[in-house]
Design a protein around this motif. Structure first.
Motif, mmCIF file in Angstrom:
data_model
loop_
_atom_site.group_PDB
_atom_site.id
_atom_site.type_symbol
_atom_site.label_atom_id
_atom_site.label_comp_id
_atom_site.label_asym_id
_atom_site.label_seq_id
_atom_site.Cartn_x
_atom_site.Cartn_y
_atom_site.Cartn_z
ATOM 1 N N GLU A 63 0.844 -1.195 0.000
ATOM 2 C CA GLU A 63 0.000 0.000 0.000
ATOM 3 C C GLU A 63 0.878 1.244 0.000
ATOM 4 O O GLU A 63 1.930 1.261 0.634
ATOM 5 C CB GLU A 63 -0.905 -0.015 1.231
ATOM 6 N N GLU A 64 0.437 2.276 -0.710
ATOM 7 C CA GLU A 64 1.184 3.528 -0.779
ATOM 8 C C GLU A 64 0.443 4.624 -0.028
ATOM 9 O O GLU A 64 -0.777 4.742 -0.130
ATOM 10 C CB GLU A 64 1.352 3.960 -2.236
ATOM 11 N N HIS A 65 1.224 5.420 0.704
ATOM 12 C CA HIS A 65 0.694 6.538 1.490
ATOM 13 C C HIS A 65 1.505 7.790 1.204
ATOM 14 O O HIS A 65 2.711 7.707 0.943
ATOM 15 C CB HIS A 65 0.830 6.271 2.999
ATOM 16 N N CYS A 66 0.873 8.936 1.313
ATOM 17 C CA CYS A 66 1.596 10.200 1.265
ATOM 18 C C CYS A 66 2.493 10.262 2.504
ATOM 19 O O CYS A 66 2.021 10.036 3.624
ATOM 20 C CB CYS A 66 0.614 11.365 1.252
ATOM 21 N N ALA A 67 3.767 10.567 2.320
ATOM 22 C CA ALA A 67 4.704 10.621 3.441
ATOM 23 C C ALA A 67 4.498 11.857 4.312
ATOM 24 O O ALA A 67 5.024 11.920 5.421
ATOM 25 C CB ALA A 67 6.148 10.589 2.926
ATOM 26 N N THR A 68 3.715 12.825 3.844
ATOM 27 C CA THR A 68 3.497 14.055 4.607
ATOM 28 C C THR A 68 2.248 13.995 5.479
ATOM 29 O O THR A 68 2.262 14.435 6.619
ATOM 30 C CB THR A 68 3.409 15.266 3.655
ATOM 31 N N CYS A 69 1.141 13.415 4.943
ATOM 32 C CA CYS A 69 -0.110 13.388 5.713
ATOM 33 C C CYS A 69 -0.615 11.971 5.996
ATOM 34 O O CYS A 69 -1.586 11.798 6.727
ATOM 35 C CB CYS A 69 -1.192 14.204 5.025
ATOM 36 N N GLY A 70 0.011 10.965 5.403
ATOM 37 C CA GLY A 70 -0.417 9.579 5.619
ATOM 38 C C GLY A 70 -1.595 9.156 4.779
ATOM 39 O O GLY A 70 -2.097 8.045 4.934
ATOM 40 N N GLY A 71 -2.058 10.014 3.881
ATOM 41 C CA GLY A 71 -3.212 9.682 3.048
ATOM 42 C C GLY A 71 -2.953 8.480 2.157
ATOM 43 O O GLY A 71 -1.879 8.336 1.582
ATOM 44 N N HIS A 72 -3.973 7.614 2.043
ATOM 45 C CA HIS A 72 -3.883 6.426 1.183
ATOM 46 C C HIS A 72 -3.918 6.867 -0.275
ATOM 47 O O HIS A 72 -4.810 7.596 -0.692
ATOM 48 C CB HIS A 72 -5.072 5.503 1.484
ATOM 49 N N LEU A 73 -2.933 6.418 -1.047
ATOM 50 C CA LEU A 73 -2.867 6.758 -2.467
ATOM 51 C C LEU A 73 -3.320 5.598 -3.348
ATOM 52 O O LEU A 73 -4.051 5.790 -4.305
ATOM 53 C CB LEU A 73 -1.437 7.159 -2.847
ATOM 54 N N GLY A 74 -2.874 4.396 -3.035
ATOM 55 C CA GLY A 74 -3.182 3.217 -3.846
ATOM 56 C C GLY A 74 -2.248 2.084 -3.481
ATOM 57 O O GLY A 74 -1.847 1.953 -2.328
ATOM 58 N N HIS A 75 -1.859 1.294 -4.482
ATOM 59 C CA HIS A 75 -0.983 0.144 -4.271
ATOM 60 C C HIS A 75 0.059 0.075 -5.383
ATOM 61 O O HIS A 75 -0.157 0.609 -6.466
ATOM 62 C CB HIS A 75 -1.795 -1.159 -4.250
#
Length: 163
Positions: free
Chosen positions: A121-133
């Motif tokens: 799983e991929e997350h924004c490193a600044t806010c932790g928001g889920h981006l995708g996979h």
């Protein structure tokens, strides 16, 4: 024999629980941009909130960014952190914007077991928001990676001089 089976089952359950505890600790990470749930709900659309804060997935072929081929940068829709560049975008045919690489340092990874097997799983490193996979079935002539990203998790910023 029955005791050995029971002991093995107990070990399996214990290991599974330990894996879940690690995942919960990872979710407790404090990001540079941190907001309350109410603040995120007020700032994001319903779909953005579902994807970015609840790790949801938008329906395929619904994002206008899927077929966007303009030059520019894709940023996290929650905090504006640049996460992907247009020159790394490709048409995977899956119905989601796809990239062969991220902007290094701006995307973090974790393991997701939500559908019964491990996915990255991929997350924004600044806010932790889920981006995708991210998957290993991308273009073999570049990285071999396919970052399968929800368009709702992104905003697009065209290069200067573009409309």
């Amino acid at each position: 024999m029955l005791n050995k089976i029971a002991l093995m089952a107990l070990c399996a359950v214990t290991l599974a629980c330990n894996g879940q505890q690690k995942s919960e600790k990872e979710e407790a990470k404090v990001y540079p941009v941190t907001k309350t749930d109410a603040e995120w709900r007020a700032e994001l659309t319903e779909l953005e909130y579902y994807v970015l804060r609840q790790a949801g997935t938008e329906r395929p072929f619904t994002s206008p960014l899927n077929k966007n081929y303009e030059a520019g940068t894709y940023v996290c829709a929650a905090c504006g952190t640049p996460v992907f560049k247009s020159e790394h975008k490709f048409d995977s045919g899956t119905g989601w914007p796809s990239f062969d690489r991220e902007i290094e340092g701006n995307v973090e990874y974790s393991t997701d077991y939500k559908i019964g097997y491990a996915r990255t799983e991929e997350h924004c490193a600044t806010c932790g928001g889920h981006l995708g996979h991210v998957f290993n079935d991308g273009p073999s002539d570049t990285t071999g990676k396919r970052h399968c990203i929800n368009g709702a998790a992104l905003n697009f910023i065209p290069e200067k001089g573009q409309d």
